[in-house]
Design an enzyme around this catalytic site. Sequence first.
Site, mmCIF file in Angstrom:
data_model
loop_
_atom_site.group_PDB
_atom_site.id
_atom_site.type_symbol
_atom_site.label_atom_id
_atom_site.label_comp_id
_atom_site.label_asym_id
_atom_site.label_seq_id
_atom_site.Cartn_x
_atom_site.Cartn_y
_atom_site.Cartn_z
ATOM 1 N N ASP A 61 9.398 -1.505 -10.448
ATOM 2 C CA ASP A 61 9.029 -2.345 -9.312
ATOM 3 C C ASP A 61 10.334 -2.691 -8.605
ATOM 4 O O ASP A 61 11.165 -3.436 -9.151
ATOM 5 C CB ASP A 61 8.332 -3.617 -9.831
ATOM 6 C CG ASP A 61 7.957 -4.570 -8.717
ATOM 7 O OD1 ASP A 61 8.484 -4.422 -7.592
ATOM 8 O OD2 ASP A 61 7.148 -5.479 -8.977
ATOM 9 N N SER A 141 12.289 1.865 10.105
ATOM 10 C CA SER A 141 11.034 1.938 10.866
ATOM 11 C C SER A 141 11.356 1.737 12.342
ATOM 12 O O SER A 141 12.410 1.151 12.669
ATOM 13 C CB SER A 141 10.107 0.816 10.403
ATOM 14 O OG SER A 141 9.025 0.648 11.300
ATOM 15 N N TYR A 153 8.855 -7.844 8.361
ATOM 16 C CA TYR A 153 9.059 -6.390 8.323
ATOM 17 C C TYR A 153 10.137 -5.981 9.318
ATOM 18 O O TYR A 153 11.049 -5.224 8.977
ATOM 19 C CB TYR A 153 7.731 -5.692 8.639
ATOM 20 C CG TYR A 153 7.742 -4.192 8.481
ATOM 21 C CD1 TYR A 153 7.601 -3.584 7.236
ATOM 22 C CD2 TYR A 153 7.865 -3.359 9.598
ATOM 23 C CE1 TYR A 153 7.586 -2.207 7.108
ATOM 24 C CE2 TYR A 153 7.844 -1.984 9.473
ATOM 25 C CZ TYR A 153 7.701 -1.407 8.228
ATOM 26 O OH TYR A 153 7.676 -0.038 8.107
ATOM 27 N N ALA A 155 12.527 -7.748 10.579
ATOM 28 C CA ALA A 155 13.838 -8.249 10.141
ATOM 29 C C ALA A 155 14.362 -7.408 8.974
ATOM 30 O O ALA A 155 15.546 -7.058 8.927
ATOM 31 C CB ALA A 155 13.730 -9.712 9.737
HETATM 32 P P1 NAD Z 1 2.880 4.577 1.106
HETATM 33 O O1 NAD Z 1 2.143 3.303 0.849
HETATM 34 O O2 NAD Z 1 2.120 5.849 1.006
HETATM 35 O O3 NAD Z 1 4.164 4.660 0.211
HETATM 36 C C1 NAD Z 1 4.928 3.542 -0.141
HETATM 37 C C2 NAD Z 1 5.487 3.782 -1.508
HETATM 38 O O4 NAD Z 1 6.269 2.658 -1.894
HETATM 39 C C3 NAD Z 1 4.388 3.941 -2.569
HETATM 40 O O5 NAD Z 1 4.774 4.922 -3.493
HETATM 41 C C4 NAD Z 1 4.346 2.568 -3.211
HETATM 42 O O6 NAD Z 1 3.844 2.599 -4.512
HETATM 43 C C5 NAD Z 1 5.842 2.232 -3.178
HETATM 44 N N1 NAD Z 1 6.099 0.808 -3.373
HETATM 45 C C6 NAD Z 1 5.674 -0.241 -2.635
HETATM 46 N N2 NAD Z 1 6.095 -1.396 -3.180
HETATM 47 C C7 NAD Z 1 6.811 -1.058 -4.285
HETATM 48 C C8 NAD Z 1 7.498 -1.805 -5.276
HETATM 49 N N3 NAD Z 1 7.544 -3.142 -5.264
HETATM 50 N N4 NAD Z 1 8.131 -1.113 -6.266
HETATM 51 C C9 NAD Z 1 8.091 0.228 -6.323
HETATM 52 N N5 NAD Z 1 7.457 0.985 -5.410
HETATM 53 C C10 NAD Z 1 6.818 0.345 -4.415
HETATM 54 O O7 NAD Z 1 3.495 4.408 2.578
HETATM 55 P P2 NAD Z 1 4.541 5.290 3.416
HETATM 56 O O8 NAD Z 1 4.069 5.232 4.814
HETATM 57 O O9 NAD Z 1 4.775 6.606 2.783
HETATM 58 O O10 NAD Z 1 5.844 4.366 3.324
HETATM 59 C C11 NAD Z 1 7.116 4.854 2.987
HETATM 60 C C12 NAD Z 1 8.184 4.138 3.795
HETATM 61 O O11 NAD Z 1 8.031 4.462 5.178
HETATM 62 C C13 NAD Z 1 8.116 2.608 3.700
HETATM 63 O O12 NAD Z 1 9.427 2.099 3.541
HETATM 64 C C14 NAD Z 1 7.560 2.199 5.047
HETATM 65 O O13 NAD Z 1 7.956 0.925 5.465
HETATM 66 C C15 NAD Z 1 8.124 3.285 5.941
HETATM 67 N N6 NAD Z 1 7.381 3.428 7.204
HETATM 68 C C16 NAD Z 1 6.111 3.910 7.205
HETATM 69 C C17 NAD Z 1 5.430 4.005 8.408
HETATM 70 C C18 NAD Z 1 4.018 4.519 8.479
HETATM 71 O O14 NAD Z 1 3.387 4.385 9.532
HETATM 72 N N7 NAD Z 1 3.480 5.116 7.422
HETATM 73 C C19 NAD Z 1 6.070 3.633 9.618
HETATM 74 C C20 NAD Z 1 7.353 3.138 9.551
HETATM 75 C C21 NAD Z 1 8.028 3.048 8.351
#
Ligand code: NAD
Length: 251
Positions: A61, A141, A153, A155
Amino acid sequence: MFNNKVAIVTGASSGIGKETALRLGKGGASVALAARRIDRLEEVKKQIEALGGKALCIEADVSKRDDCKKIVEETVKAFGKIDILVNNAGIVDKHRPITRCDYDWWDEVVNIDLTSVFNITKEALRYMEPAHYGRIVNISSIGGVYGNSGAAYSASKAGVIGLSKNIAIQYAGEGITCNCVCPGPTPTELNTPDKIATFDEEFASKCNKGMNTDLPFADVSDQAAAICFFASDDARAITGQCLVVDQGWTL
Ligand code: NAD
């Protein structure tokens, strides 16, 4: 492209992190997969092994400092070094503006989306620094660039950009680069219609003002391609940069 490289990908159990881990594994890297859901990580590991690569699952985590240390230590124990670190794990914050963001929510989002990047990178640099080699790719992001998401988010993701530039300055010319990929909306588990339904609607519509919301979304492979570019030796002279991957949504 990544033969003999060792990579850590946090949040590798789904979405952008999973796609990046598969791409790195396919390219020859040994990949440490870190997230909370070990069963999901085991599936990704199997997929990497089926592609001929090596992988290790680490249940962690990232909001806990000890777990951040564990990710780095277990990777080095299994594979001997760290060449590539992809700080991808993250949560969204439901587009809550400051007045509707309570203290607990602020702490949770900042811990997961920003402090974890500080904690894991600090540990990884203990191994990258003596090796004079490192490719750190932090997932920010468009919210970090434009402030057009919730308060916590936006920030946190802006903080990720600031921290990345600062790390880049410290190691400029020393073989360690640090860059950010800034995704726009990308269909993943974090960005499903169910999750969007929990967003602060009034503030989200203010955030989307002036955005090209009619454009198609980028997908996880678009994000993984950008991440793997920064992680590769083709990008060895690029550091302290942010790459927005959003199909032109923010233009
Ligand atoms: P997702 O939910 O599919 O993946 C997020 C991952 O982070 C998952 O594997 C989840 O289990 C893990 N995670 C979350 N909290 C955690 C914790 N406390 N400890 C360990 N693991 C943890 O979403 P995603 O879209 O693939 O997100 C990946 C990154 O991309 C993130 O940092 C997100 O902010 C960024 N992002 C996504 C988008 C979008 O639209 N999908 C846009 C901008 C930025």
